[in-house]
Design a protein around this motif. Structure first.
Motif, PDB file in Angstrom:
ATOM      1  N   LEU A   1       0.835  -1.205   0.000  1.00  0.00           N
ATOM      2  CA  LEU A   1       0.000   0.000   0.000  1.00  0.00           C
ATOM      3  C   LEU A   1       0.868   1.252   0.000  1.00  0.00           C
ATOM      4  CD1 LEU A   1      -2.819   1.224   0.042  1.00  0.00           C
ATOM      5  CD2 LEU A   1      -2.759   1.106   2.554  1.00  0.00           C
ATOM      6  N   LEU A   2       1.919   1.246   0.807  1.00  0.00           N
ATOM      7  CA  LEU A   2       2.840   2.378   0.824  1.00  0.00           C
ATOM      8  C   LEU A   2       3.445   2.589  -0.564  1.00  0.00           C
ATOM      9  CD1 LEU A   2       3.735   4.136   3.299  1.00  0.00           C
ATOM     10  CD2 LEU A   2       5.858   2.843   3.281  1.00  0.00           C
ATOM     11  N   ALA A   3       3.773   1.482  -1.225  1.00  0.00           N
ATOM     12  CA  ALA A   3       4.381   1.558  -2.557  1.00  0.00           C
ATOM     13  C   ALA A   3       3.415   2.137  -3.583  1.00  0.00           C
ATOM     14  CB  ALA A   3       4.848   0.171  -2.995  1.00  0.00           C
ATOM     15  N   VAL A   4       2.193   1.625  -3.635  1.00  0.00           N
ATOM     16  CA  VAL A   4       1.271   2.084  -4.664  1.00  0.00           C
ATOM     17  C   VAL A   4       0.811   3.516  -4.402  1.00  0.00           C
ATOM     18  CG1 VAL A   4      -0.899   1.243  -3.640  1.00  0.00           C
ATOM     19  CG2 VAL A   4      -0.642   1.324  -6.136  1.00  0.00           C
ATOM     20  N   CYS A   5       0.762   3.929  -3.146  1.00  0.00           N
ATOM     21  CA  CYS A   5       0.432   5.330  -2.853  1.00  0.00           C
ATOM     22  C   CYS A   5       1.532   6.264  -3.359  1.00  0.00           C
ATOM     23  CB  CYS A   5       0.214   5.522  -1.357  1.00  0.00           C
ATOM     24  SG  CYS A   5      -1.347   4.839  -0.754  1.00  0.00           S
ATOM     25  N   ALA A   6       2.789   5.839  -3.226  1.00  0.00           N
ATOM     26  CA  ALA A   6       3.888   6.634  -3.778  1.00  0.00           C
ATOM     27  C   ALA A   6       3.807   6.684  -5.295  1.00  0.00           C
ATOM     28  CB  ALA A   6       5.225   6.058  -3.331  1.00  0.00           C
ATOM     29  N   LEU A   7       3.407   5.576  -5.925  1.00  0.00           N
ATOM     30  CA  LEU A   7       3.207   5.577  -7.375  1.00  0.00           C
ATOM     31  C   LEU A   7       2.064   6.506  -7.768  1.00  0.00           C
ATOM     32  CD1 LEU A   7       3.644   1.753  -8.070  1.00  0.00           C
ATOM     33  CD2 LEU A   7       5.176   3.573  -8.852  1.00  0.00           C
TER      34      LEU A   7
END
Length: 640
Positions: free
Chosen positions: A375-381
């Motif tokens: 989730l942290l990754a896709v929010c940064a994307l």
């Protein structure tokens, strides 16, 4: 300046006595003789404080600690120059935490102070002074006195010299004729010259975020400070971005084309020789003193299959690496690679992991760590590029994570579940990440979904604070719901010694800082609720105060700051010494899993246990930096 006594419960503790102060050559005025008469024991009480200092208008507390303290004491805040009494609290009750030791403690809250200056705290009974302590109030004192040190620690921990030369030409374990350039990264800890995205893979539930966390934390902290629009932080911001770029360059080098990331560069052997450095098998329980020639090492390497056997999963650092790369890309800064390269690697690695993550886990099952890291990754994307693809994936992952916060028969309050069973989520370094990842997600949703996320964020932090308040916990130390290896679920102070990670356990300063960061991140969404904001800031500040000296051992965990620091001993040697700006592992329960302990070194235990308390580790400093960078925006809400 202190005496060590062995108590019946096996806890090593520092006892300040009249004799030890005289032997140290301290002036009698340090502690008047009347203090001895006022206390029934020969043990001198001590005032525990945040040794760095206090923010005017912020949460400010000190704790009087000693054996057989009177039922109530008086506290006075004295201006050092004029000796004028500024503030006082009378008849403050003393309390005992029977879970730790026989000491009694009383808390002095002086959060009303709004002016810079040097002060003294006096604790007294019937006019007789029991103890004194000097403190300082200064605007942005925590930032000014510690951020630069932390950044120097990161820079000093960069892999360099012969190690970097070897890392620039490491053989691929599945194709030893091919070599790759893996220069960069930070040494993991005082006694570990490896560079790790994560470890603890075989345990399923305890993966810490390591090297990628530093890159993520530095870029996030730079943004938080930039938002404060204070020119005093301009050089800090520049140095944070420099560290984040250094990290992003390393993450790109660790990227496996068409796949995820290599997880670890091992520095094995007792002497940690450069020639022995190698790409490690992440699914082996790391023993950094095992040499590559040893049978155990060879067997562990043979268990890996092709490139997949050496790559990260979401929970093993892959998600955090994607998040860091996407944030650096969206900050429009270049390093050895262009921002377009950071963005391309972030996209490609995420898509690969989203499709293949199960195959890269040790047990073929995704759990809460995979959820919050992805989730942290896709929010940064999403921040890097707003697309329907990223939003739909973020919504799907968030739904799964939100569903893990629920009631069960194991405990009266709802809590984060690690998997589909009643197993609670508890973590030695990243306990705040479920909340922090949802705070990031909340920025990309509106309406009912946004309200649902905020409701979970609020209830989660209320539960964390309820854990903490269940006991006579005068320090406000963040307690946690845990499951021991025998299946028992209960709330405890420290990370248990008998989990699946045994014999691995250590101090958890990263956990405390991550929870402080989580509390401050949540507070941004509740600025209209002064009572809740006040509770969150008290909770967060208590963790920071503990790290900076307001703990039972009167030790500032951040080396180079405060009055007293811990020294790292390695067996009987001090060849692996600590660095200014680094944070040691911290306080734990006793060696028997009960009570409280710190610095039970080789000279006492006869075992290699020193590292459990006094070794510095990257995640501690990374989470501390992020938590401190959050502070100013949140203090503006006031005390309610």
């Amino acid at each position: 300046m202190f005496e060590s006594r062995r108590l019946s419960d096996g806890i090593r503790r520092r006892r300040y006595t009249r004799r030890s102060f005289l032997q140290a050559g301290l002036a009698v005025s340090v502690l008047p003789s009347t203090a001895i008469a006022a206390c029934e024991s020969d043990v001198i009480p001590i005032i525990l404080v945040n040794q760095v200092g206090y923010e005017p208008g912020g949460i400010s507390r000190a704790i009087l600690q000693g054996e057989n303290l009177p039922v109530a004491v008086d506290f006075y805040l004295i201006e050092s120059c004029s000796q004028k009494r500024i503030y006082f609290s009378k008849n403050v009750r003393t309390k005992q935490n029977i879970d730790w030791n026989s000491d009694y403690r009383a808390i002095f809250d002086f959060s009303h102070i709004n002016a810079d200056g040097d002060y003294e705290i006096h604790a007294s009974v019937n006019g007789n002074i029991l103890a004194k302590r000097k403190i300082r109030f200064l605007k942005n004192i925590i930032e000014v006195d510690t951020i630069s040190n932390v950044l120097y620690y990161f820079k000093g921990a960069r892999v360099g010299g012969e190690d970097a030369r070897v890392d620039s030409h490491l053989a691929l374990p599945w194709d030893e004729k091919r070599h790759v350039d893996l220069r960069g990264g930070w040494y993991d800890a005082t006694g570990d010259y490896g560079v790790h995205f994560s470890h603890q893979n075989p345990t399923s539930f305890f993966n810490p975020q390591q090297a990628p966390l530093v890159a993520w934390s530095t870029i996030m902290a730079s943004r938080l400070l930039r938002h404060r629009e204070d020119d005093n932080f301009s050089e800090y911001i520049r140095r944070m971005e420099e560290e984040a770029i250094f990290g992003a360059d390393f993450l790109v080098r660790m990227y496996v084309t068409g796949g995820a990331f290599l997880e670890t560069i091992e520095a094995p052997g007792a002497n940690k020789l450069s020639k022995d450095r190698m790409i490690g098998n992440p699914n082996w329980t790391t023993h950094i003193k095992t040499a590559p020639s040893d049978t155990a090492w060879k067997m562990s390497q043979s268990q890996a299959t092709g490139a997949d056997g050496f790559q990260t999963s979401f929970r093993a650092g892959g998600g955090m690496a994607v998040a860091a790369l996407a944030l650096v890309a969206s900050s429009h800064i270049d390093g050895d690679f262009l921002e377009s390269k950071y963005a391309a690697v972030a996209r490609s690695a995420f898509r690969f992991l989203y499709k293949n993550n199960l195959a890269l886990t040790n047990d073929g099952k995704e759990n809460i760590i995979d959820d919050y890291c992805s989730l942290l990754a896709v929010c940064a994307l999403l921040e890097m590029e707003t697309t329907q693809e990223w939003q739909e994936i973020a919504d799907s992952i968030a739904n799964r994570l939100l569903g893990r916060f629920r009631y069960s028969s194991a405990y009266t309050l709802p809590y984060w579940h690690a998997d589909t069973t009643d197993r609670p989520f508890f973590h030695p370094s990243d306990a705040g990440l479920p909340v922090i990842s949802l705070c990031q997600y909340a920025r990309f949703v509106t309406g009912e979904r946004h309200e649902k996320v905020l409701a979970i964020l609020r209830k989660s932090m209320e539960t964390e604070m309820a854990y903490t308040d269940e006991k006579n916990n005068i320090f406000g130390y963040a307690r946690q719901i845990v499951r021991r290896h025998d299946g028992q679920i209960r709330v405890e102070y420290f990370f248990p010694h008998d989990t699946e990670a045994a014999p691995w356990w250590q101090g958890e300063n990263a956990r405390l800082a991550s929870l402080a960061a989580a509390a401050r991140a949540v507070r941004e969404f509740f600025s209209n609720d002064m009572v809740f904001c006040n509770q969150l800031e008290h909770y967060a500040q208590a963790q920071i105060d503990w790290l900076l000296g307001c703990n039972p051992y009167d030790v500032c965990m951040l080396n180079g700051s405060g009055e007293k620091n811990a020294i790292y001993h390695f067996f009987r040697s001090t060849k692996y010494t600590n660095a200014p700006g680094g944070i040691v592992n911290g306080i734990t329960s006793g060696l028997d899993g009960k009570g409280i302990a710190f610095d039970e070194g080789y000279h006492l235990t006869g075992h290699d246990d020193d590292w459990r308390w006094t070794e510095q580790w990257l995640p501690h400093a990374a989470w501390y930096l992020y938590a401190v960078a959050h502070r100013k925006e949140l203090c503006l809400a006031g005390h309610g």
